[in-house]
Motif scaffolding. Structure first.
Motif, PDB file in Angstrom:
ATOM      1  N   GLY A   1       0.832  -1.373  -0.125  1.00  0.00           N
ATOM      2  CA  GLY A   1      -0.063  -0.008   0.012  1.00  0.00           C
ATOM      3  C   GLY A   1       0.722   1.382   0.156  1.00  0.00           C
ATOM      4  N   ARG A   2       0.230   2.286   0.417  1.00  0.00           N
ATOM      5  CA  ARG A   2       0.845   3.828   0.441  1.00  0.00           C
ATOM      6  C   ARG A   2       1.493   3.812   1.802  1.00  0.00           C
ATOM      7  NH1 ARG A   2      -3.555   7.742  -1.577  1.00  0.00           N
ATOM      8  NH2 ARG A   2      -4.472   6.998   0.630  1.00  0.00           N
ATOM      9  N   PRO A   3       2.776   4.389   1.921  1.00  0.00           N
ATOM     10  CA  PRO A   3       3.045   4.979   3.051  1.00  0.00           C
ATOM     11  C   PRO A   3       2.115   5.604   4.051  1.00  0.00           C
ATOM     12  CG  PRO A   3       4.851   5.082   1.653  1.00  0.00           C
ATOM     13  CD  PRO A   3       3.375   4.785   0.804  1.00  0.00           C
ATOM     14  N   ILE A   4       1.469   6.537   3.498  1.00  0.00           N
ATOM     15  CA  ILE A   4       0.571   7.345   4.444  1.00  0.00           C
ATOM     16  C   ILE A   4      -0.614   6.392   5.204  1.00  0.00           C
ATOM     17  CG2 ILE A   4      -1.106   8.129   2.658  1.00  0.00           C
ATOM     18  CD1 ILE A   4      -0.299   9.842   5.823  1.00  0.00           C
ATOM     19  N   ASP A   5      -1.012   5.370   4.274  1.00  0.00           N
ATOM     20  CA  ASP A   5      -2.187   4.375   4.628  1.00  0.00           C
ATOM     21  C   ASP A   5      -1.606   3.287   5.992  1.00  0.00           C
ATOM     22  OD1 ASP A   5      -4.060   5.323   3.074  1.00  0.00           O
ATOM     23  OD2 ASP A   5      -3.267   3.929   1.225  1.00  0.00           O
ATOM     24  N   ALA A   6      -0.267   3.063   5.456  1.00  0.00           N
ATOM     25  CA  ALA A   6       0.658   2.335   6.499  1.00  0.00           C
ATOM     26  C   ALA A   6       0.706   3.394   7.884  1.00  0.00           C
ATOM     27  CB  ALA A   6       2.015   1.861   6.363  1.00  0.00           C
ATOM     28  N   LEU A   7       0.947   4.542   7.619  1.00  0.00           N
ATOM     29  CA  LEU A   7       1.132   5.367   9.064  1.00  0.00           C
ATOM     30  C   LEU A   7      -0.103   5.469   9.829  1.00  0.00           C
ATOM     31  CD1 LEU A   7       3.503   8.389   7.767  1.00  0.00           C
ATOM     32  CD2 LEU A   7       4.002   6.528   9.492  1.00  0.00           C
ATOM     33  N   ARG A   8      -1.414   5.549   9.156  1.00  0.00           N
ATOM     34  CA  ARG A   8      -2.712   5.571   9.652  1.00  0.00           C
ATOM     35  C   ARG A   8      -3.074   4.145  10.273  1.00  0.00           C
ATOM     36  NH1 ARG A   8      -5.531   9.925   8.655  1.00  0.00           N
ATOM     37  NH2 ARG A   8      -7.558   8.776   8.746  1.00  0.00           N
ATOM     38  N   GLY A   9      -2.418   3.419   9.746  1.00  0.00           N
ATOM     39  CA  GLY A   9      -2.694   1.819  10.126  1.00  0.00           C
ATOM     40  C   GLY A   9      -1.725   1.516  11.350  1.00  0.00           C
ATOM     41  N   ASP A  10      -1.007   2.518  11.958  1.00  0.00           N
ATOM     42  CA  ASP A  10      -0.221   2.085  13.091  1.00  0.00           C
ATOM     43  C   ASP A  10       1.161   1.308  12.754  1.00  0.00           C
ATOM     44  OD1 ASP A  10       0.524   2.741  15.484  1.00  0.00           O
ATOM     45  OD2 ASP A  10      -0.518   0.999  16.457  1.00  0.00           O
ATOM     46  N   ARG A  11       1.448   1.247  11.538  1.00  0.00           N
ATOM     47  CA  ARG A  11       2.668   0.589  11.087  1.00  0.00           C
ATOM     48  C   ARG A  11       3.832   1.716  10.659  1.00  0.00           C
ATOM     49  NH1 ARG A  11       1.047  -2.398   5.921  1.00  0.00           N
ATOM     50  NH2 ARG A  11      -0.362  -0.603   5.677  1.00  0.00           N
ATOM     51  N   GLY A  12       3.897   2.797  11.470  1.00  0.00           N
ATOM     52  CA  GLY A  12       4.851   3.567  11.502  1.00  0.00           C
ATOM     53  C   GLY A  12       6.423   3.132  11.291  1.00  0.00           C
ATOM     54  N   ARG A  13       6.617   2.037  12.126  1.00  0.00           N
ATOM     55  CA  ARG A  13       8.164   1.751  12.091  1.00  0.00           C
ATOM     56  C   ARG A  13       8.514   1.214  10.795  1.00  0.00           C
ATOM     57  NH1 ARG A  13       8.390  -1.603  17.628  1.00  0.00           N
ATOM     58  NH2 ARG A  13       8.707   0.192  18.753  1.00  0.00           N
ATOM     59  N   GLU A  14       7.628   0.443   9.939  1.00  0.00           N
ATOM     60  CA  GLU A  14       7.994   0.106   8.692  1.00  0.00           C
ATOM     61  C   GLU A  14       8.349   1.204   7.888  1.00  0.00           C
ATOM     62  OE1 GLU A  14       5.112  -3.218   7.269  1.00  0.00           O
ATOM     63  OE2 GLU A  14       4.411  -3.339   9.540  1.00  0.00           O
ATOM     64  N   VAL A  15       7.351   2.243   7.640  1.00  0.00           N
ATOM     65  CA  VAL A  15       7.221   3.462   6.903  1.00  0.00           C
ATOM     66  C   VAL A  15       8.639   4.151   7.388  1.00  0.00           C
ATOM     67  CG1 VAL A  15       6.282   5.717   6.333  1.00  0.00           C
ATOM     68  CG2 VAL A  15       4.781   3.595   6.735  1.00  0.00           C
TER      69      VAL A  15
END
Length: 107
Positions: free
Chosen positions: A84-98
């Motif tokens: 997916g998109r980094p912004i979606d990952a951040l919103r999904g609480d996957r900030g470490r991966e981003v």
């Protein structure tokens, strides 16, 4: 992409406009100019807060030489490794991966 003018951002965050300007200076938030006005993507806000991990990601990308426009494009570009998109990952609480992917861009 929904874009919010800075006064709307201040209202949603419950902050004075001066504090929103400070967040922009400190790279806790990112704005771009559209038709001469600074706007913030609505995706950068989660209710009455800035999306967790966004500020750190913006800082890492800025330190890697990304302009605000390039940072915005990167946050909204599809990334199959997330997926997916980094912004979606951040919103999904996957900030470490981003953040790890953003740090890898510096090398």
């Amino acid at each position: 992409m929904d874009l919010l003018p800075l006064p709307d951002v201040a209202d949603r965050l419950g902050l004075p406009i001066s504090r929103v300007h400070q967040l922009l200076r400190e790279r806790g938030l990112l704005a771009v100019r559209v038709s001469g006005k600074l706007v913030v993507p609505a995706d950068f806000l989660d209710g009455d807060a800035v999306v967790k991990g966004l500020g750190g990601t913006i800082t890492v990308l800025n330190d890697s030489g990304f302009s605000p426009d390039e940072t915005l494009r990167w946050l909204y570009a599809a990334d199959d490794t997330l997926p997916g998109r980094p912004i979606d990952a951040l919103r999904g609480d996957r900030g470490r991966e981003v953040k790890r992917r953003a740090q890898a861009l510096a090398f």
